[in-house]
Design a protein around this motif. Structure first.
Motif, PDB file in Angstrom:
ATOM      1  N   THR A 172       0.795  -1.063  -0.012  1.00  0.00           N
ATOM      2  CA  THR A 172       0.051  -0.156   0.034  1.00  0.00           C
ATOM      3  C   THR A 172       0.939   1.223  -0.043  1.00  0.00           C
ATOM      4  O   THR A 172       1.948   1.183   1.063  1.00  0.00           O
ATOM      5  CB  THR A 172      -0.837  -0.028   1.291  1.00  0.00           C
ATOM      6  N   ALA A 173       0.616   2.300  -1.038  1.00  0.00           N
ATOM      7  CA  ALA A 173       1.407   3.512  -0.924  1.00  0.00           C
ATOM      8  C   ALA A 173       0.477   4.473  -0.158  1.00  0.00           C
ATOM      9  O   ALA A 173      -0.559   4.461  -0.114  1.00  0.00           O
ATOM     10  CB  ALA A 173       1.540   3.847  -2.460  1.00  0.00           C
ATOM     11  N   ASP A 174       1.229   5.438   0.274  1.00  0.00           N
ATOM     12  CA  ASP A 174       0.379   6.598   0.910  1.00  0.00           C
ATOM     13  C   ASP A 174      -0.358   7.620   0.099  1.00  0.00           C
ATOM     14  O   ASP A 174      -1.388   7.910   0.382  1.00  0.00           O
ATOM     15  CB  ASP A 174       1.717   7.397   1.850  1.00  0.00           C
ATOM     16  N   VAL A 175       0.326   7.775  -1.252  1.00  0.00           N
ATOM     17  CA  VAL A 175      -0.306   8.701  -2.147  1.00  0.00           C
ATOM     18  C   VAL A 175      -0.010   8.052  -3.373  1.00  0.00           C
ATOM     19  O   VAL A 175       1.294   7.725  -3.727  1.00  0.00           O
ATOM     20  CB  VAL A 175       0.274  10.223  -2.169  1.00  0.00           C
ATOM     21  N   VAL A 176      -1.238   8.005  -4.335  1.00  0.00           N
ATOM     22  CA  VAL A 176      -1.218   7.360  -5.478  1.00  0.00           C
ATOM     23  C   VAL A 176      -1.585   8.229  -6.728  1.00  0.00           C
ATOM     24  O   VAL A 176      -2.817   8.747  -6.452  1.00  0.00           O
ATOM     25  CB  VAL A 176      -1.855   5.806  -5.515  1.00  0.00           C
ATOM     26  N   PHE A 177      -1.016   8.333  -7.811  1.00  0.00           N
ATOM     27  CA  PHE A 177      -1.659   8.928  -8.982  1.00  0.00           C
ATOM     28  C   PHE A 177      -1.788   7.786  -9.950  1.00  0.00           C
ATOM     29  O   PHE A 177      -0.752   7.446 -10.448  1.00  0.00           O
ATOM     30  CB  PHE A 177      -0.754  10.142  -9.346  1.00  0.00           C
ATOM     31  N   THR A 178      -2.849   7.369 -10.099  1.00  0.00           N
ATOM     32  CA  THR A 178      -3.246   6.151 -10.838  1.00  0.00           C
ATOM     33  C   THR A 178      -3.124   5.987 -12.198  1.00  0.00           C
ATOM     34  O   THR A 178      -1.880   5.293 -12.897  1.00  0.00           O
ATOM     35  CB  THR A 178      -4.599   5.591 -10.469  1.00  0.00           C
ATOM     36  N   VAL A 180      -1.096   8.342 -13.978  1.00  0.00           N
ATOM     37  CA  VAL A 180       0.225   8.328 -14.496  1.00  0.00           C
ATOM     38  C   VAL A 180       1.156   7.318 -13.814  1.00  0.00           C
ATOM     39  O   VAL A 180       2.448   7.418 -14.131  1.00  0.00           O
ATOM     40  CB  VAL A 180       0.670   9.883 -14.272  1.00  0.00           C
ATOM     41  N   LYS A 181       0.667   6.725 -13.045  1.00  0.00           N
ATOM     42  CA  LYS A 181       1.433   5.519 -12.413  1.00  0.00           C
ATOM     43  C   LYS A 181       2.853   6.282 -11.394  1.00  0.00           C
ATOM     44  O   LYS A 181       3.915   5.688 -11.900  1.00  0.00           O
ATOM     45  CB  LYS A 181       1.971   4.635 -13.158  1.00  0.00           C
ATOM     46  N   VAL A 182       2.443   6.965 -10.506  1.00  0.00           N
ATOM     47  CA  VAL A 182       3.388   7.442  -9.477  1.00  0.00           C
ATOM     48  C   VAL A 182       2.851   7.188  -8.322  1.00  0.00           C
ATOM     49  O   VAL A 182       1.773   7.375  -7.845  1.00  0.00           O
ATOM     50  CB  VAL A 182       3.436   9.072  -9.729  1.00  0.00           C
ATOM     51  N   ALA A 183       3.614   6.328  -7.440  1.00  0.00           N
ATOM     52  CA  ALA A 183       3.526   6.010  -5.948  1.00  0.00           C
ATOM     53  C   ALA A 183       4.192   6.773  -5.175  1.00  0.00           C
ATOM     54  O   ALA A 183       5.291   6.719  -5.385  1.00  0.00           O
ATOM     55  CB  ALA A 183       3.679   4.512  -5.984  1.00  0.00           C
ATOM     56  N   VAL A 184       3.802   7.197  -4.375  1.00  0.00           N
ATOM     57  CA  VAL A 184       4.580   7.932  -3.008  1.00  0.00           C
ATOM     58  C   VAL A 184       4.447   7.274  -1.834  1.00  0.00           C
ATOM     59  O   VAL A 184       3.131   6.984  -1.130  1.00  0.00           O
ATOM     60  CB  VAL A 184       3.882   9.452  -3.240  1.00  0.00           C
ATOM     61  N   PHE A 185       5.488   7.201  -1.172  1.00  0.00           N
ATOM     62  CA  PHE A 185       5.542   6.771   0.291  1.00  0.00           C
ATOM     63  C   PHE A 185       6.307   7.524   1.356  1.00  0.00           C
ATOM     64  O   PHE A 185       7.403   8.333   0.812  1.00  0.00           O
ATOM     65  CB  PHE A 185       6.490   5.206   0.386  1.00  0.00           C
ATOM     66  N   VAL A 186       5.649   7.851   2.474  1.00  0.00           N
ATOM     67  CA  VAL A 186       6.413   8.668   3.467  1.00  0.00           C
ATOM     68  C   VAL A 186       6.876   7.453   4.449  1.00  0.00           C
ATOM     69  O   VAL A 186       6.007   7.138   5.373  1.00  0.00           O
ATOM     70  CB  VAL A 186       5.323   9.713   4.116  1.00  0.00           C
ATOM     71  N   ASP A 187       8.003   7.524   4.635  1.00  0.00           N
ATOM     72  CA  ASP A 187       8.676   6.537   5.658  1.00  0.00           C
ATOM     73  C   ASP A 187       8.890   6.980   6.852  1.00  0.00           C
ATOM     74  O   ASP A 187       9.827   8.048   6.943  1.00  0.00           O
ATOM     75  CB  ASP A 187       9.879   5.902   4.900  1.00  0.00           C
ATOM     76  N   GLY A 188       8.702   6.403   7.876  1.00  0.00           N
ATOM     77  CA  GLY A 188       8.764   6.931   9.515  1.00  0.00           C
ATOM     78  C   GLY A 188      10.269   6.739   9.680  1.00  0.00           C
ATOM     79  O   GLY A 188      11.002   5.641   9.372  1.00  0.00           O
ATOM     80  N   TRP A 231       5.828   1.605 -12.819  1.00  0.00           N
ATOM     81  CA  TRP A 231       5.506   2.688 -11.755  1.00  0.00           C
ATOM     82  C   TRP A 231       6.659   3.516 -11.601  1.00  0.00           C
ATOM     83  O   TRP A 231       7.790   2.986 -11.541  1.00  0.00           O
ATOM     84  CB  TRP A 231       4.836   2.419 -10.572  1.00  0.00           C
ATOM     85  N   ILE A 232       6.636   4.962 -11.356  1.00  0.00           N
ATOM     86  CA  ILE A 232       7.770   5.739 -10.793  1.00  0.00           C
ATOM     87  C   ILE A 232       7.283   5.681  -9.113  1.00  0.00           C
ATOM     88  O   ILE A 232       6.176   5.827  -8.797  1.00  0.00           O
ATOM     89  CB  ILE A 232       7.637   7.084 -11.219  1.00  0.00           C
ATOM     90  N   VAL A 233       8.430   5.302  -8.462  1.00  0.00           N
ATOM     91  CA  VAL A 233       8.324   5.315  -6.880  1.00  0.00           C
ATOM     92  C   VAL A 233       8.999   6.565  -6.366  1.00  0.00           C
ATOM     93  O   VAL A 233      10.234   6.575  -6.519  1.00  0.00           O
ATOM     94  CB  VAL A 233       8.789   3.920  -6.278  1.00  0.00           C
ATOM     95  N   LEU A 234       8.372   7.507  -5.471  1.00  0.00           N
ATOM     96  CA  LEU A 234       8.966   8.397  -4.783  1.00  0.00           C
ATOM     97  C   LEU A 234       8.989   8.124  -3.223  1.00  0.00           C
ATOM     98  O   LEU A 234       7.650   7.767  -2.764  1.00  0.00           O
ATOM     99  CB  LEU A 234       8.250   9.932  -4.875  1.00  0.00           C
ATOM    100  N   ARG A 235      10.043   8.234  -2.569  1.00  0.00           N
ATOM    101  CA  ARG A 235      10.189   8.171  -1.265  1.00  0.00           C
ATOM    102  C   ARG A 235      10.707   9.242  -0.485  1.00  0.00           C
ATOM    103  O   ARG A 235      11.716   9.767  -0.812  1.00  0.00           O
ATOM    104  CB  ARG A 235      10.782   6.798  -0.768  1.00  0.00           C
ATOM    105  N   PHE A 236       9.944   9.426   0.649  1.00  0.00           N
ATOM    106  CA  PHE A 236      10.340  10.538   1.453  1.00  0.00           C
ATOM    107  C   PHE A 236      10.323  10.301   2.855  1.00  0.00           C
ATOM    108  O   PHE A 236       9.567   9.601   3.307  1.00  0.00           O
ATOM    109  CB  PHE A 236       9.750  11.859   1.288  1.00  0.00           C
ATOM    110  N   TRP A 237      11.536  10.725   3.449  1.00  0.00           N
ATOM    111  CA  TRP A 237      11.431  10.522   5.081  1.00  0.00           C
ATOM    112  C   TRP A 237      10.289  11.503   5.787  1.00  0.00           C
ATOM    113  O   TRP A 237       9.952  12.816   5.245  1.00  0.00           O
ATOM    114  CB  TRP A 237      12.918  10.757   5.682  1.00  0.00           C
TER     115      TRP A 237
END
Length: 260
Positions: A172-178, A180-188, A231-237
């Motif tokens: 499960t991704a935190d934010v998804v732009f279906t 354009v297939k961009v998935a964003v994760f905010v990692d603790g 998919w493009i995956v973007l991860r942020f702390w």
């Protein structure tokens, strides 16, 4: 109640202390006032006042200016059965309110007025600091996630929240732009082993190290699986600036729209 000093500092001899040394910012919400005290004390669990018989109250530090003597005094305050109790801690003479609060909390702890809140018997954490981090890390709608989503919304972006980018992949991704297939994760920072802020537990360290390593391995596997499906995956702390993250996400989404 007597006001016996447990620590003193030199005051301002020839002038009144500046307002920034003791006054809180105007219009602070209750949550922000609480956060200010938590930061100064080193954590919410470090603001406990022992009441006896295993009972504790959560205290705050109040700073008061005494104009006649040009001194700022720090008081520890807490409530018991609806009544406010107060204890003088020390005089403070740092340049900022934050520094004076932190100094007063240190003096309160040195004097035994404030202690670490003990672990509940039912807790599985190894310490109150670990429990505090575990409690703060919710599965969804964490504060960093909400801040990022607000920033994205202000930039005119629309998205899905907390969904699987690939339905058959249990990730499960935190934010998804279906589209354009961009998935964003905010990692603790704690659970995902942030190189800046993660501090291994000294107790049961082997088990915790394995847990964090498993989480990081899972993150890598998730990213690779999504990339394999285009998919493009973007991860942020969680500690990263949400505005800067939102700017990067918007740029990525717009680039994808141009080619999809």
């Amino acid at each position: 109640m007597t006001h016996e000093a447990v620590g003193t500092q030199r005051g301002w001899n020839d002038r009144l202390p500046p307002a920034k040394a003791y006054k809180p910012l105007s219009g602070l919400s209750r949550d922000k006032r609480t956060a200010e005290q938590d930061k100064a004390a080193g954590g919410r669990y470090r603001r406990a006042v022992p009441l006896g018989k295993g009972q504790f109250a959560r205290a705050s530090i109040t700073l008061r200016l005494y104009r006649r003597t040009r001194r700022i005094r720090a008081y520890l305050r807490w409530s018991v059965s609806g009544y406010t109790e107060e204890r003088y801690v020390c005089d403070v003479a740092e340049a900022t309110r934050a520094a004076n609060l932190a100094h007063a909390w240190r003096k309160a702890r040195e004097a035994g007025l404030a202690v670490d809140e003990p672990l509940p018997e039912s807790s599985t954490a190894t310490s109150m600091s670990v429990r505090a981090v575990m409690t703060a890390n919710k599965g969804a709608d964490t504060k960093p996630e909400l801040l990022l989503r607000s920033a994205l919304h202000r930039k005119g972006l629309r998205y899905r929240v907390g969904v699987r980018p690939i339905p058959e992949l249990r990730r499960t991704a935190d934010v998804v732009f279906t589209k354009v297939k961009v998935a964003v994760f905010v990692d603790g920072c704690f659970w995902h082993g942030c190189p800046e802020h993660y501090r291994p537990s000294r107790q049961n360290s082997e088990a915790w190290s394995k847990k964090i390593k498993d989480n990081r391995d899972r993150d890598v596997a998730t990213t690779n699986a999504l990339k394999d499906q285009g998919w493009i995956v973007l991860r942020f702390w969680e500690h990263e600036d949400p505005e800067l993250a939102a700017r990067e996400i918007k740029a990525t989404v717009e680039r994808r729209k141009a080619v999809v």
